[in-house]
Design an enzyme around this catalytic site. Structure first.
Site, PDB file in Angstrom:
ATOM      1  N   ASP A  14      13.633  49.343  10.183  1.00 27.25           N
ATOM      2  CA  ASP A  14      14.190  49.722  11.564  1.00 27.25           C
ATOM      3  C   ASP A  14      15.804  48.993  11.813  1.00 27.25           C
ATOM      4  O   ASP A  14      15.948  48.122  10.845  1.00 27.25           O
ATOM      5  CB  ASP A  14      13.495  49.127  12.758  1.00 27.25           C
ATOM      6  CG  ASP A  14      13.943  49.547  14.017  1.00 27.25           C
ATOM      7  OD1 ASP A  14      14.383  50.785  14.229  1.00 27.25           O
ATOM      8  OD2 ASP A  14      14.065  48.849  15.090  1.00 27.25           O
ATOM      9  N   TYR A  46      22.192  51.409  15.976  1.00 30.28           N
ATOM     10  CA  TYR A  46      22.525  52.676  15.267  1.00 30.28           C
ATOM     11  C   TYR A  46      22.664  53.732  15.822  1.00 30.28           C
ATOM     12  O   TYR A  46      23.356  54.806  15.704  1.00 30.28           O
ATOM     13  CB  TYR A  46      21.188  52.806  14.220  1.00 30.28           C
ATOM     14  CG  TYR A  46      21.076  51.929  12.800  1.00 30.28           C
ATOM     15  CD1 TYR A  46      21.656  50.851  12.828  1.00 30.28           C
ATOM     16  CD2 TYR A  46      20.396  52.621  11.887  1.00 30.28           C
ATOM     17  CE1 TYR A  46      21.584  50.047  11.712  1.00 30.28           C
ATOM     18  CE2 TYR A  46      20.355  51.733  10.578  1.00 30.28           C
ATOM     19  CZ  TYR A  46      20.719  50.392  10.773  1.00 30.28           C
ATOM     20  OH  TYR A  46      20.529  49.614   9.438  1.00 30.28           O
ATOM     21  N   GLY A  47      22.064  53.927  17.204  1.00 27.57           N
ATOM     22  CA  GLY A  47      22.021  55.066  18.031  1.00 27.57           C
ATOM     23  C   GLY A  47      23.674  55.323  18.535  1.00 27.57           C
ATOM     24  O   GLY A  47      23.334  56.638  18.955  1.00 27.57           O
ATOM     25  N   ASN A  78      14.094  56.027  14.828  1.00 29.72           N
ATOM     26  CA  ASN A  78      14.218  57.391  15.135  1.00 29.72           C
ATOM     27  C   ASN A  78      15.741  57.812  14.726  1.00 29.72           C
ATOM     28  O   ASN A  78      15.850  58.763  14.059  1.00 29.72           O
ATOM     29  CB  ASN A  78      13.950  57.699  16.366  1.00 29.72           C
ATOM     30  CG  ASN A  78      12.562  57.815  16.947  1.00 29.72           C
ATOM     31  OD1 ASN A  78      11.745  59.034  16.941  1.00 29.72           O
ATOM     32  ND2 ASN A  78      11.843  56.559  17.037  1.00 29.72           N
ATOM     33  N   THR A  79      16.650  57.104  14.948  1.00 29.54           N
ATOM     34  CA  THR A  79      17.994  57.227  14.718  1.00 29.54           C
ATOM     35  C   THR A  79      18.316  57.521  12.964  1.00 29.54           C
ATOM     36  O   THR A  79      18.874  58.450  12.611  1.00 29.54           O
ATOM     37  CB  THR A  79      18.932  56.188  15.080  1.00 29.54           C
ATOM     38  OG1 THR A  79      18.651  56.007  16.458  1.00 29.54           O
ATOM     39  CG2 THR A  79      20.572  56.707  14.929  1.00 29.54           C
ATOM     40  N   GLU A 162      15.714  45.155  25.340  1.00 27.86           N
ATOM     41  CA  GLU A 162      16.294  44.318  24.395  1.00 27.86           C
ATOM     42  C   GLU A 162      16.402  42.815  25.712  1.00 27.86           C
ATOM     43  O   GLU A 162      16.134  41.533  24.978  1.00 27.86           O
ATOM     44  CB  GLU A 162      17.371  44.408  23.750  1.00 27.86           C
ATOM     45  CG  GLU A 162      17.083  45.422  22.668  1.00 27.86           C
ATOM     46  CD  GLU A 162      17.159  45.152  21.113  1.00 27.86           C
ATOM     47  OE1 GLU A 162      17.943  43.914  20.837  1.00 27.86           O
ATOM     48  OE2 GLU A 162      16.595  45.683  20.387  1.00 27.86           O
ATOM     49  N   THR A 195      12.281  53.841  19.257  1.00 32.25           N
ATOM     50  CA  THR A 195      11.484  52.609  18.896  1.00 32.25           C
ATOM     51  C   THR A 195      11.214  51.881  20.114  1.00 32.25           C
ATOM     52  O   THR A 195      10.125  51.354  20.338  1.00 32.25           O
ATOM     53  CB  THR A 195      11.961  51.708  17.667  1.00 32.25           C
ATOM     54  OG1 THR A 195      13.430  51.481  18.185  1.00 32.25           O
ATOM     55  CG2 THR A 195      11.852  52.395  16.627  1.00 32.25           C
TER      56      THR A 195
END
Ligand code: DGL
Length: 279
Positions: A14, A46-47, A78-79, A162, A195
């Protein structure tokens, strides 16, 4: 780990800690395997990145995981699944590790809604890069082309989660705003294509109501991995008598351990700091 076990590892990748929401279910459903979890926390999120950068980061992560002995890697992110999986499978694996496998999260999640015949309209929420990729709509269209799909990027949710703000009224307000267009379109199912969103499962269910199908991503992905392993004994991934868990991060192991234990709901004994770029 015995010599034979050294390549008998499932890698879980991830961009950071969010993948632990998937890993939690893998440990519950398939506890008998050796696992190596890698979170690229140094380069998260990353998104918001470009497809090329996401591909490069994911490729470096694959190099690390395969060199560490993984036979199979699940991209829990997912990204990265949306922007890099296809190319990794077609170009990278074929050239470098033809006997290993990389799986993503999109196909099983798409199947989990497309297989329900009464569903007509599907909502998808994810990061900007996941939504921009169109990966979910195109996967769903392969299975049920007649389904109507309504997508929305929800970029503020990752930092709020987060920050430990999942339960705060401010987060609920933002969540409601993101979900409003999907609710207005009367969706029958929603895919949590990130996630982190399972942390808002209860809140999302509360906004959409009980009628809307809301698959729990970790549950779907672990069931799908279970079936995949049964179909592919040739991979040589075998249950271990003393299964190992290794956690690696590209930045700040202490922060990974503290937040990671919260995400995973169990103790993480140790976290290794690793360098994955330009291996
Ligand atoms: N892991 C990412 C995902 O599932 C969310 C965090 C990020 O943007 O890196 O899309």
């Amino acid at each position: 780990m015995s010599g034979k076990d050294k390549r008998n590892i499932i890698g879980v990748f991830d961009s950071g800690l969010g993948g632990l929401t998937v890993f939690k279910y893998l440990l519950k459903t398939l506890p008998q395997y050796n696992y190596l979890y890698l979170g690229d926390t140094a380069r998260l999120p990353y998104g918001e990145k470009s497809p090329e950068t996401i591909y490069e980061y994911a490729r470096e992560a694959m190099d690390f995981l395969f060199q560490a002995g993984c036979r199979l890697v699940i991209i829990a992110c997912n990204t990265a699944s949306a922007q890099a999986l296809r190319r990794l499978q077609q170009e990278y694996l074929a050239a470098k590790y033809p006997d290993r496998r990389i799986l993503g999260v999109i196909r099983p999640l798409a199947e989990s809604v497309a297989s329900q015949k009464k569903i007509k309209r599907v909502g998808i929420i994810g990061t900007k890069a996941t939504i921009a990729s169109g990966a979910y709509p195109s996967e769903i269209a392969k299975l049920r082309p007649e389904l109507e799909i309504i997508q929305a990027a929800a970029p503020l949710l990752v930092p709020l989660i987060e920050e430990g703000w999942a339960g705060k009224p401010e987060t609920k307000m933002i969540l409601k705003k993101y979900l409003r267009p999907l609710k207005t379109k009367d969706i029958d199912a929603l895919i949590l294509a990130c996630t982190h969103y399972p942390f808002l499962y209860k809140e999302i269910k509360g906004v959409l109501g009980r009628r809307v199908l809301l698959p729990q991503p970790g549950e779907i992905i672990s069931q799908s991995l279970d079936q995949y392993l049964k179909r592919h004994p040739e991979l040589g991934l075998e249950p271990s008598l003393a299964p190992s868990r290794r956690y690696c991060t590209t930045d700040n192991p202490a922060a990974f351990k503290a937040l990671g234990e919260k995400f995973l709901g169990q103790e993480i004994k140790s976290v290794e700091l690793v360098e994955i770029s330009r291996l």
